[in-house]
Design a protein around this motif. Structure first.
Motif, PDB file in Angstrom:
ATOM      1  N   HIS A  14       0.815  -1.212   0.000  1.00 35.49           N
ATOM      2  CA  HIS A  14       0.000   0.000   0.000  1.00 35.49           C
ATOM      3  C   HIS A  14       0.855   1.271   0.000  1.00 35.49           C
ATOM      4  N   ALA A  17      -0.758   4.598  -1.386  1.00 35.08           N
ATOM      5  CA  ALA A  17      -1.793   5.111  -0.486  1.00 35.08           C
ATOM      6  C   ALA A  17      -1.175   5.659   0.802  1.00 35.08           C
ATOM      7  N   ALA A  20       0.451   8.900  -0.123  1.00 35.49           N
ATOM      8  CA  ALA A  20      -0.575   9.889  -0.465  1.00 35.49           C
ATOM      9  C   ALA A  20      -1.219  10.465   0.792  1.00 35.49           C
TER      10      ALA A  20
END
Length: 131
Positions: A14, A17, A20
């Motif tokens: 991940h 993500a 981000a």
């Protein structure tokens, strides 16, 4: 008990993500710490902001270290690490010596105001010349 392999796998799976979320979280909470310090807010408010910002910076450092652990050495890993360390250092500075940070912020704000005022004067003189 936390399994390092599971955490590392989650971090790698991940990554986009996580980054981000952590990049803006780091920048915004560190900015909030600077604003609270510059406004001379109560120490507990600054400390609360520092605690949250330091949590995000530490999470980013651990996330980057999971990539270093498997040998991923690329510019983004160093950029993210530098950003997290800078945010952590700014937050430590806000707790360790808020007076010097407040002084720097005041100098920066006054310089910014002077630049804005010079721009306004230049703009108004150009408008008067056109007429």
């Amino acid at each position: 008990m936390l399994d390092f392999n599971t955490v590392t796998e989650f971090s790698h799976t991940h990554c986009i993500a996580i980054c981000a979320f952590l990049v803006p979280a780091n920048l915004l909470t560190t900015l909030q710490t600077g604003i609270l310090t510059g406004l001379n807010r109560p120490r507990m408010q600054v400390w609360a902001s520092v605690a949250v910002a330091s949590l995000w910076a530490t999470a980013m450092i651990f996330h980057v270290f999971t990539w270093f652990a498997i040998g991923v050495v690329m510019p983004p890993t160093y950029i993210l690490l530098a950003m997290a360390i800078a945010c952590l250092a700014i937050n430590i500075w806000a707790v360790g010596h808020p007076a010097s940070m407040m002084q720097l912020i005041r100098v920066a704000v006054s310089a910014f105001r002077e630049v804005l005022e010079a721009g306004r004067r230049k703009k108004s003189s150009v408008k008067s010349e056109v007429r």
